[in-house]
Scaffold this motif. Structure first.
Motif, PDB file in Angstrom:
ATOM      1  N   VAL A  82     -64.654  25.531 -80.049  1.00 13.33           N
ATOM      2  CA  VAL A  82     -64.157  25.129 -78.690  1.00 13.33           C
ATOM      3  C   VAL A  82     -62.852  23.982 -79.466  1.00 13.33           C
ATOM      4  O   VAL A  82     -63.276  23.492 -80.037  1.00 13.33           O
ATOM      5  CB  VAL A  82     -64.699  24.098 -77.795  1.00 13.33           C
ATOM      6  CG1 VAL A  82     -64.079  23.834 -76.572  1.00 13.33           C
ATOM      7  CG2 VAL A  82     -65.697  25.069 -77.404  1.00 13.33           C
ATOM      8  N   ILE A  83     -61.523  24.155 -79.112  1.00 15.66           N
ATOM      9  CA  ILE A  83     -60.544  23.131 -79.344  1.00 15.66           C
ATOM     10  C   ILE A  83     -60.135  22.685 -77.817  1.00 15.66           C
ATOM     11  O   ILE A  83     -59.838  23.366 -76.923  1.00 15.66           O
ATOM     12  CB  ILE A  83     -59.367  24.041 -80.268  1.00 15.66           C
ATOM     13  CG1 ILE A  83     -60.006  24.056 -81.534  1.00 15.66           C
ATOM     14  CG2 ILE A  83     -58.240  23.197 -80.121  1.00 15.66           C
ATOM     15  CD1 ILE A  83     -59.018  24.753 -82.429  1.00 15.66           C
ATOM     16  N   GLN A 129     -58.717  17.081 -70.943  1.00 12.70           N
ATOM     17  CA  GLN A 129     -57.413  17.508 -70.570  1.00 12.70           C
ATOM     18  C   GLN A 129     -57.356  19.107 -70.749  1.00 12.70           C
ATOM     19  O   GLN A 129     -56.804  19.752 -69.555  1.00 12.70           O
ATOM     20  CB  GLN A 129     -56.223  16.859 -70.978  1.00 12.70           C
ATOM     21  CG  GLN A 129     -56.362  15.235 -70.847  1.00 12.70           C
ATOM     22  CD  GLN A 129     -56.262  14.802 -69.510  1.00 12.70           C
ATOM     23  OE1 GLN A 129     -55.380  15.193 -68.814  1.00 12.70           O
ATOM     24  NE2 GLN A 129     -57.446  14.253 -69.097  1.00 12.70           N
ATOM     25  N   PHE A 130     -57.684  19.605 -71.537  1.00 14.23           N
ATOM     26  CA  PHE A 130     -57.510  20.940 -72.027  1.00 14.23           C
ATOM     27  C   PHE A 130     -58.697  21.343 -72.833  1.00 14.23           C
ATOM     28  O   PHE A 130     -59.195  20.592 -73.833  1.00 14.23           O
ATOM     29  CB  PHE A 130     -56.262  21.141 -72.778  1.00 14.23           C
ATOM     30  CG  PHE A 130     -56.009  22.711 -73.056  1.00 14.23           C
ATOM     31  CD1 PHE A 130     -55.697  23.621 -72.347  1.00 14.23           C
ATOM     32  CD2 PHE A 130     -56.246  22.970 -74.489  1.00 14.23           C
ATOM     33  CE1 PHE A 130     -55.525  25.002 -72.832  1.00 14.23           C
ATOM     34  CE2 PHE A 130     -56.281  24.206 -74.916  1.00 14.23           C
ATOM     35  CZ  PHE A 130     -55.723  25.414 -74.011  1.00 14.23           C
ATOM     36  N   ALA A 131     -59.125  22.706 -72.889  1.00 14.36           N
ATOM     37  CA  ALA A 131     -60.209  23.269 -73.672  1.00 14.36           C
ATOM     38  C   ALA A 131     -60.035  24.545 -73.660  1.00 14.36           C
ATOM     39  O   ALA A 131     -59.879  25.495 -72.616  1.00 14.36           O
ATOM     40  CB  ALA A 131     -61.380  22.786 -73.268  1.00 14.36           C
ATOM     41  N   ALA A 132     -60.341  25.305 -74.933  1.00  8.35           N
ATOM     42  CA  ALA A 132     -60.220  26.646 -75.018  1.00  8.35           C
ATOM     43  C   ALA A 132     -61.271  27.143 -76.146  1.00  8.35           C
ATOM     44  O   ALA A 132     -61.441  26.318 -77.199  1.00  8.35           O
ATOM     45  CB  ALA A 132     -59.123  27.109 -75.532  1.00  8.35           C
ATOM     46  N   GLU A 133     -62.074  28.220 -75.867  1.00  5.36           N
ATOM     47  CA  GLU A 133     -63.156  28.765 -76.752  1.00  5.36           C
ATOM     48  C   GLU A 133     -62.156  29.420 -77.736  1.00  5.36           C
ATOM     49  O   GLU A 133     -61.190  30.153 -77.490  1.00  5.36           O
ATOM     50  CB  GLU A 133     -63.905  29.607 -76.021  1.00  5.36           C
ATOM     51  CG  GLU A 133     -64.911  28.976 -74.694  1.00  5.36           C
ATOM     52  CD  GLU A 133     -65.891  29.837 -74.145  1.00  5.36           C
ATOM     53  OE1 GLU A 133     -66.670  30.347 -74.773  1.00  5.36           O
ATOM     54  OE2 GLU A 133     -65.795  30.061 -72.997  1.00  5.36           O
ATOM     55  N   ALA A 157     -61.742  19.583 -82.281  1.00  7.02           N
ATOM     56  CA  ALA A 157     -62.418  21.096 -82.668  1.00  7.02           C
ATOM     57  C   ALA A 157     -63.941  20.862 -83.093  1.00  7.02           C
ATOM     58  O   ALA A 157     -64.163  19.999 -83.860  1.00  7.02           O
ATOM     59  CB  ALA A 157     -61.550  21.310 -83.946  1.00  7.02           C
ATOM     60  N   LEU A 158     -64.569  21.383 -82.172  1.00  5.38           N
ATOM     61  CA  LEU A 158     -65.849  21.318 -82.018  1.00  5.38           C
ATOM     62  C   LEU A 158     -66.881  22.654 -82.480  1.00  5.38           C
ATOM     63  O   LEU A 158     -66.414  23.430 -82.098  1.00  5.38           O
ATOM     64  CB  LEU A 158     -66.642  20.597 -80.840  1.00  5.38           C
ATOM     65  CG  LEU A 158     -66.552  21.293 -79.657  1.00  5.38           C
ATOM     66  CD1 LEU A 158     -67.781  22.294 -79.425  1.00  5.38           C
ATOM     67  CD2 LEU A 158     -66.679  20.185 -78.598  1.00  5.38           C
TER      68      LEU A 158
END
Length: 299
Positions: free
Chosen positions: A253-254, A242-246, A222-223
């Motif tokens: 971003v997680i 592998q995966f990222a979501a805003e 988590a950034l």
């Protein structure tokens, strides 16, 4: 999360099926250099051994699941029973046990924020739950299974939904079997299925343990970005992500990174942490994948 690795031929086969789970045996055989019969036998063995599940993943928008959130649970006592209870909820599509501040991490998908609120109330009442930390997604920036954009507009009828349901259960179901299921000719079933696939309504892929494809270790992150932070697509472009979501909430971003070893995962996290514009990064190690299913329907 660290099974015996596949041999090079099996690994090549799995990667092809991850790209398109309905690739014909003839095409697969030509790509890996085996006969059609030997290739078919390999695919069946991988499925029977539980190494891969070839399934159709329907885009959440098609199911009306347009609200997605990351949740992390703090618990009293052992975490595993609580994680397994959480995994029984159809809206929980991904559940893991982790090494981190909160030992359970999950992704929830619902049809509205009201539904998410009601679901979170249910989650908070699961045995052992002490705290539920929720971070809603605003946009999925990178997904290993589905395009980030919503599918093309297609009018769906009962036959389309029946086809998608059949492909969710078995992504390699033959057109003849699909036709028998929905009461049409194999040619019509093929045309309907291809229309759904080409419109992005669903995608047929091979789900497998990360360790089987050389990603034996997974870590979540988590950034937070500064006001001049980099474009998210560039930030998460590395193959290790592998995966990222805003998101909105405690993180901008997680996502998830993977590697063949703990040093590989550490390197991936350090690269994210040191990217220009990244203000802070929290991480956790996924220890056990409790659930990964995208074929559940609304309650």
């Amino acid at each position: 999360m660290n099974p015996a690795p596949l041999d090079p031929t099996d690994l090549a086969l799995v990667r092809l099926l991850q790209h398109d789970g309905r690739t014909s045996y003839e095409t697969l055989a030509a790509r890996i250099g085996l006969s059609r019969a030997a290739t078919r036998a390999r695919v069946r063995r991988l499925q029977e051994d539980g190494v891969v599940r070839i399934v159709g993943i329907v885009h959440p928008a098609v199911l009306g699941r347009t609200v997605c959130a990351h949740v992390a649970l703090a618990v009293n006592g052992p975490a595993a029973p609580t994680a397994r209870a959480l995994a029984t909820l159809p809206e929980a599509v991904f559940v893991t046990l982790t090494a981190g501040r909160r030992p359970i991490v999950a992704e929830l998908r619902t049809e509205s924020f009201d539904a998410l609120s009601a679901l979170l109330a249910d989650v908070s009442r699961l045995p052992g739950v002490r705290e539920v930390d929720t971070t809603p997604y605003t946009r999925v920036a990178k997904d290993p299974y589905l395009p980030a954009d919503a599918p093309a507009a297609v009018d769906l009828d009962a036959t389309d939904h029946a086809l998608m349901q059949a492909l969710q259960a078995d992504g390699r179901t033959s057109y003849a079997d699909l036709a028998e299921r929905v009461g049409m000719s194999p040619a019509a079933a093929r045309a309907r299925s291809l229309r759904l696939l080409e419109a992005g309504m669903l995608r047929v892929v091979a789900l497998t343990s990360p360790g089987a494809v050389g990603l034996g270790y997974l870590a979540g992150f988590a950034l937070r970005r500064s006001g001049t932070g980099p474009d998210v697509a560039r930030l998460v472009a590395a193959e290790t992500v592998q995966f990222a979501a805003e998101c909105v909430g405690r993180a901008d971003v997680i996502g998830t990174v993977g590697g063949a070893s703990l040093p590989d995962v550490l390197t991936a996290l350090e690269e994210l942490r040191s990217a220009p514009g990244v203000h802070a990064l929290e991480s956790w190690l996924h220890l056990e994948l409790v659930k990964e299913r995208y074929d559940s329907t609304a309650r």
